[in-house]
Design a protein around this motif. Structure first.
Motif, PDB file in Angstrom:
ATOM      1  N   ILE A 130      43.419 -34.561 -11.127  1.00 38.90           N
ATOM      2  CA  ILE A 130      42.260 -33.800 -11.588  1.00 38.90           C
ATOM      3  C   ILE A 130      41.068 -34.055 -10.678  1.00 38.90           C
ATOM      4  CG2 ILE A 130      40.583 -33.537 -13.459  1.00 38.90           C
ATOM      5  CD1 ILE A 130      42.954 -34.214 -15.402  1.00 38.90           C
ATOM      6  N   ALA A 131      40.820 -35.319 -10.369  1.00 38.65           N
ATOM      7  CA  ALA A 131      39.686 -35.658  -9.506  1.00 38.65           C
ATOM      8  C   ALA A 131      39.834 -35.004  -8.127  1.00 38.65           C
ATOM      9  CB  ALA A 131      39.565 -37.176  -9.374  1.00 38.65           C
ATOM     10  N   ALA A 132      41.042 -35.048  -7.575  1.00 42.00           N
ATOM     11  CA  ALA A 132      41.274 -34.441  -6.255  1.00 42.00           C
ATOM     12  C   ALA A 132      41.094 -32.928  -6.308  1.00 42.00           C
ATOM     13  CB  ALA A 132      42.674 -34.799  -5.754  1.00 42.00           C
ATOM     14  N   THR A 133      41.540 -32.307  -7.382  1.00 43.50           N
ATOM     15  CA  THR A 133      41.378 -30.859  -7.533  1.00 43.50           C
ATOM     16  C   THR A 133      39.898 -30.499  -7.638  1.00 43.50           C
ATOM     17  OG1 THR A 133      43.535 -30.673  -8.615  1.00 43.50           O
ATOM     18  CG2 THR A 133      41.993 -28.846  -8.938  1.00 43.50           C
ATOM     19  N   LEU A 134      39.154 -31.273  -8.412  1.00 49.20           N
ATOM     20  CA  LEU A 134      37.716 -31.030  -8.545  1.00 49.20           C
ATOM     21  C   LEU A 134      37.015 -31.177  -7.195  1.00 49.20           C
ATOM     22  CD1 LEU A 134      37.062 -32.888 -11.913  1.00 49.20           C
ATOM     23  CD2 LEU A 134      36.938 -30.420 -11.521  1.00 49.20           C
ATOM     24  N   LEU A 135      37.440 -32.152  -6.415  1.00 51.75           N
ATOM     25  CA  LEU A 135      36.872 -32.336  -5.079  1.00 51.75           C
ATOM     26  C   LEU A 135      37.189 -31.131  -4.199  1.00 51.75           C
ATOM     27  CD1 LEU A 135      35.349 -34.249  -3.166  1.00 51.75           C
ATOM     28  CD2 LEU A 135      37.565 -35.275  -2.591  1.00 51.75           C
ATOM     29  N   ASP A 136      38.438 -30.692  -4.226  1.00 52.91           N
ATOM     30  CA  ASP A 136      38.851 -29.514  -3.440  1.00 52.91           C
ATOM     31  C   ASP A 136      38.079 -28.265  -3.842  1.00 52.91           C
ATOM     32  OD1 ASP A 136      40.734 -30.993  -2.078  1.00 52.91           O
ATOM     33  OD2 ASP A 136      42.443 -30.247  -3.248  1.00 52.91           O
ATOM     34  N   CYS A 143      33.609 -34.279 -10.415  1.00 53.13           N
ATOM     35  CA  CYS A 143      34.449 -35.080  -9.538  1.00 53.13           C
ATOM     36  C   CYS A 143      33.906 -36.511  -9.450  1.00 53.13           C
ATOM     37  CB  CYS A 143      34.485 -34.429  -8.156  1.00 53.13           C
ATOM     38  SG  CYS A 143      35.391 -35.346  -6.933  1.00 53.13           S
ATOM     39  N   LEU A 144      32.606 -36.655  -9.281  1.00 53.86           N
ATOM     40  CA  LEU A 144      31.972 -37.966  -9.180  1.00 53.86           C
ATOM     41  C   LEU A 144      32.253 -38.789 -10.429  1.00 53.86           C
ATOM     42  CD1 LEU A 144      30.052 -40.004  -7.838  1.00 53.86           C
ATOM     43  CD2 LEU A 144      28.156 -38.767  -8.914  1.00 53.86           C
ATOM     44  N   ARG A 145      32.058 -38.183 -11.582  1.00 54.42           N
ATOM     45  CA  ARG A 145      32.304 -38.886 -12.850  1.00 54.42           C
ATOM     46  C   ARG A 145      33.757 -39.369 -12.934  1.00 54.42           C
ATOM     47  NH1 ARG A 145      34.226 -36.821 -17.357  1.00 54.42           N
ATOM     48  NH2 ARG A 145      33.840 -34.666 -16.743  1.00 54.42           N
ATOM     49  N   ARG A 146      34.671 -38.535 -12.513  1.00 57.04           N
ATOM     50  CA  ARG A 146      36.087 -38.895 -12.601  1.00 57.04           C
ATOM     51  C   ARG A 146      36.467 -39.994 -11.608  1.00 57.04           C
ATOM     52  NH1 ARG A 146      38.998 -35.973 -16.074  1.00 57.04           N
ATOM     53  NH2 ARG A 146      38.035 -34.093 -16.893  1.00 57.04           N
ATOM     54  N   TYR A 147      35.924 -39.936 -10.405  1.00 58.31           N
ATOM     55  CA  TYR A 147      36.229 -41.002  -9.449  1.00 58.31           C
ATOM     56  C   TYR A 147      35.578 -42.326  -9.859  1.00 58.31           C
ATOM     57  CZ  TYR A 147      38.971 -38.430  -6.052  1.00 58.31           C
ATOM     58  OH  TYR A 147      39.985 -37.730  -5.430  1.00 58.31           O
ATOM     59  N   GLU A 148      34.416 -42.272 -10.505  1.00 57.85           N
ATOM     60  CA  GLU A 148      33.814 -43.503 -11.035  1.00 57.85           C
ATOM     61  C   GLU A 148      34.732 -44.125 -12.085  1.00 57.85           C
ATOM     62  OE1 GLU A 148      29.038 -42.575 -10.535  1.00 57.85           O
ATOM     63  OE2 GLU A 148      30.061 -41.890 -12.355  1.00 57.85           O
ATOM     64  N   GLU A 149      35.282 -43.288 -12.941  1.00 63.97           N
ATOM     65  CA  GLU A 149      36.219 -43.768 -13.955  1.00 63.97           C
ATOM     66  C   GLU A 149      37.479 -44.333 -13.299  1.00 63.97           C
ATOM     67  OE1 GLU A 149      38.724 -42.147 -17.856  1.00 63.97           O
ATOM     68  OE2 GLU A 149      37.748 -40.699 -16.533  1.00 63.97           O
ATOM     69  N   LEU A 150      37.998 -43.628 -12.303  1.00 64.04           N
ATOM     70  CA  LEU A 150      39.206 -44.105 -11.619  1.00 64.04           C
ATOM     71  C   LEU A 150      38.983 -45.463 -10.957  1.00 64.04           C
ATOM     72  CD1 LEU A 150      40.635 -40.856  -9.998  1.00 64.04           C
ATOM     73  CD2 LEU A 150      41.820 -42.373 -11.602  1.00 64.04           C
ATOM     74  N   ALA A 151      37.797 -45.689 -10.411  1.00 64.91           N
ATOM     75  CA  ALA A 151      37.503 -46.965  -9.757  1.00 64.91           C
ATOM     76  C   ALA A 151      37.630 -48.128 -10.736  1.00 64.91           C
ATOM     77  CB  ALA A 151      36.108 -46.934  -9.142  1.00 64.91           C
ATOM     78  N   THR A 152      37.331 -47.887 -12.008  1.00 57.63           N
ATOM     79  CA  THR A 152      37.446 -48.952 -13.008  1.00 57.63           C
ATOM     80  C   THR A 152      38.854 -49.051 -13.596  1.00 57.63           C
ATOM     81  OG1 THR A 152      36.731 -47.536 -14.828  1.00 57.63           O
ATOM     82  CG2 THR A 152      35.008 -48.715 -13.633  1.00 57.63           C
TER      83      THR A 152
END
Length: 172
Positions: A130-136, A143-152
């Motif tokens: 999902i994060a990669a799709t949002l980035l694309d 996308c930022l919110r999702r990658y912040e979540e993924l980092a944790t």
């Protein structure tokens, strides 16, 4: 053994007796970038294979190529209701989210991502997709919110670092 055109013509002749012929025609036409022809073939395939998600899915993809994103979303929603296998379902959700985004319906796209996460609640790879799709798609806020979540959430330190690097790039 002849040309692709001849092969497609043979499949059209076989279509009345063979339920896969329209799918083959649609796939070939899509590959040849004849998306209007592909749409017509996938519509026929859907009538011949009403319980199969593939005709609806491929119809949605071809409609997207014709910039008919709202129609594509309708076809992709139908594909989801036909219980595709897990790998196909993940891709259909991605295609659906993109179709809504391109149809200028970001709320519906966000709903798709929520549905996808609900369907696969423990799979971190789904969150990554999902994060990669949002980035694309250029939806940098979500996308930022999702990658912040993924980092944790990442248990692998290198993947967590990669997510933090993307967060840093997005914040610049």
């Amino acid at each position: 053994n002849g040309t692709v055109h001849e092969f497609i013509q043979q499949r059209r002749e076989d279509a009345a007796a063979n339920t896969t012929s329209w799918m083959i025609i649609g796939l070939l036409e899509a590959h040849r970038q004849n998306h209007a022809e592909a749409v017509a073939a996938f519509e026929q395939a859907e009538t011949k294979r009403p319980d199969d998600a593939s005709p609806c899915w491929m119809l949605g993809r071809s409609l997207t190529e014709l910039d008919r994103h709202t129609d594509a979303a309708v076809a992709l929603e139908r594909a989801i209701t036909k219980n595709p296998d897990r790998a196909s379902l993940l891709q259909i959700y991605q295609d659906l989210g993109r179709a809504y985004r391109r149809a200028q319906q970001p709320d519906k796209a966000n709903d798709v991502w929520q549905r996808m996460e609900t369907k696969f609640p423990t799979d971190i790879r789904v969150k990554e997709q999902i994060a990669a799709t949002l980035l694309d798609e250029g939806d940098f806020e979500n996308c930022l919110r999702r990658y912040e979540e993924l980092a944790t959430l990442q248990t692998d330190p290198s993947l967590a670092a990669q997510s933090r690097m993307i967060v840093g790039d997005l914040q610049m």
